[in-house]
Design a protein around this motif. Sequence first.
Motif, PDB file in Angstrom:
ATOM      1  N   PHE A  72      34.634  53.557  38.303  1.00  0.00           N
ATOM      2  CA  PHE A  72      34.603  52.124  38.570  1.00  0.00           C
ATOM      3  C   PHE A  72      33.725  51.456  37.517  1.00  0.00           C
ATOM      4  O   PHE A  72      32.715  52.021  37.094  1.00  0.00           O
ATOM      5  N   ALA A 114      41.157  40.663  43.450  1.00  0.00           N
ATOM      6  CA  ALA A 114      41.685  41.990  43.125  1.00  0.00           C
ATOM      7  C   ALA A 114      40.549  42.957  42.801  1.00  0.00           C
ATOM      8  O   ALA A 114      40.587  44.131  43.201  1.00  0.00           O
ATOM      9  N   VAL A 115      39.535  42.472  42.092  1.00  0.00           N
ATOM     10  CA  VAL A 115      38.385  43.325  41.786  1.00  0.00           C
ATOM     11  C   VAL A 115      37.619  43.647  43.064  1.00  0.00           C
ATOM     12  O   VAL A 115      37.202  44.786  43.294  1.00  0.00           O
ATOM     13  N   ALA A 117      38.722  43.717  46.145  1.00  0.00           N
ATOM     14  CA  ALA A 117      39.491  44.650  46.978  1.00  0.00           C
ATOM     15  C   ALA A 117      39.361  46.078  46.454  1.00  0.00           C
ATOM     16  O   ALA A 117      39.199  47.029  47.237  1.00  0.00           O
ATOM     17  N   ARG A 118      39.415  46.244  45.156  1.00  0.00           N
ATOM     18  CA  ARG A 118      39.240  47.575  44.567  1.00  0.00           C
ATOM     19  C   ARG A 118      37.843  48.111  44.870  1.00  0.00           C
ATOM     20  O   ARG A 118      37.672  49.275  45.253  1.00  0.00           O
ATOM     21  N   LEU A 119      36.852  47.254  44.715  1.00  0.00           N
ATOM     22  CA  LEU A 119      35.465  47.636  44.980  1.00  0.00           C
ATOM     23  C   LEU A 119      35.282  48.087  46.426  1.00  0.00           C
ATOM     24  O   LEU A 119      34.680  49.128  46.711  1.00  0.00           O
ATOM     25  N   ALA A 121      37.563  49.093  48.527  1.00  0.00           N
ATOM     26  CA  ALA A 121      38.308  50.321  48.787  1.00  0.00           C
ATOM     27  C   ALA A 121      37.528  51.538  48.315  1.00  0.00           C
ATOM     28  O   ALA A 121      37.504  52.580  48.983  1.00  0.00           O
ATOM     29  N   GLU A 122      36.874  51.418  47.163  1.00  0.00           N
ATOM     30  CA  GLU A 122      36.075  52.531  46.646  1.00  0.00           C
ATOM     31  C   GLU A 122      34.874  52.818  47.540  1.00  0.00           C
ATOM     32  O   GLU A 122      34.482  53.970  47.736  1.00  0.00           O
ATOM     33  N   TYR A 249      43.059  39.524  48.921  1.00  0.00           N
ATOM     34  CA  TYR A 249      42.256  40.652  49.384  1.00  0.00           C
ATOM     35  C   TYR A 249      42.989  41.432  50.480  1.00  0.00           C
ATOM     36  O   TYR A 249      43.094  42.660  50.432  1.00  0.00           O
ATOM     37  N   LEU A 252      46.031  43.403  49.121  1.00  0.00           N
ATOM     38  CA  LEU A 252      45.690  44.595  48.360  1.00  0.00           C
ATOM     39  C   LEU A 252      45.033  45.674  49.206  1.00  0.00           C
ATOM     40  O   LEU A 252      45.132  46.866  48.891  1.00  0.00           O
ATOM     41  N   ARG A 253      44.396  45.275  50.291  1.00  0.00           N
ATOM     42  CA  ARG A 253      43.796  46.258  51.197  1.00  0.00           C
ATOM     43  C   ARG A 253      44.808  46.779  52.216  1.00  0.00           C
ATOM     44  O   ARG A 253      44.542  47.731  52.947  1.00  0.00           O
TER      45      ARG A 253
END
Length: 306
Positions: A72, A114-115, A117-119, A121-122, A249, A252-253
């Motif tokens: 990440f 988008a960032v 949501a990625r964060l 999820a990680e 969000y 994407l989640r």
Amino acid sequence: MSFEDLPDWLPAWCTERLGNEPVSVLFEARSISAVFGLRLTDGTDVVVKVREDDGRTTSCVAAQAVLAERGFPCARPLTPVVGVGTLSVHAEEYRPGGELLRGDSPELAVRYAAVFARLMAELADVTVPPPVPNPRWVRWDHLDAGLWPSIGFLDERDQGAVPPYIVDTAERARERLLAADLPCVLGHADFEAQNLRWHEGGVWVVHDWDSLAWQPEAALAGAASAVFPKTGPATLPPIESSEAFLMTYQDLRGRRFTAEEQEIAWAASLWPAAHDVRWEALCTDPPPPHDVVRAQVAERLRRAKA
């Protein structure tokens, strides 16, 4: 800042923990923590972060290390958190470069979401002790007397300077947030434009991992939907931009917020702004205008059913 102005203990700390002493100062910044960019004798550039030990930092740095290991875009911690007197200290790699992405349009909200949501999820499967107490700008769950989390020097000032509509907003948003019965998760609670850098259309680095929090997912997303464009004084993006952030969000989640979570997201979108307006009213002379915040309070409270 000159090399001679570094804390007396820092050169020896770098030698012990990083194997080399600093020879020059790249930058210095102070907010809640003190941050020193240093060049070491072997030519390595590092960042050393120093803050009062409030019990949060070890969990924050441990989570940051996991995300960096997975690739990440964040700085990789180079040391664990080390106690120095009453301070928590750690070093991380220096990640310069990238540009601020300015603006608060729905299109930009989608990119920030988008960032985020990625964060999130990680972080979902990262197991660390909850980093509490939460950062004060999302600490509506505090147990201190009164509306606001206790901040000594701020509480001693004339609270009459705080606009009445901000007090009312904070009271109503906090009441709604505290009434929720939602599980807490780990998340980034300072997802402001000033804490991200972008390069060639993508995110280059996300900073400020000291600001992880332990709050409901919808609340963290709601707060992020309100602060993503922030680079200065308290403000809010247009309602349509927060909507776009929250919808992206959820897309994407892979799940839709419940009706309660939607309300919590909108309530949480108000607390950081209320905190910041209060801070600026008490600490800035003259305080900046907050017309954008004032204009949106009623609609955000309506959506929160607060």
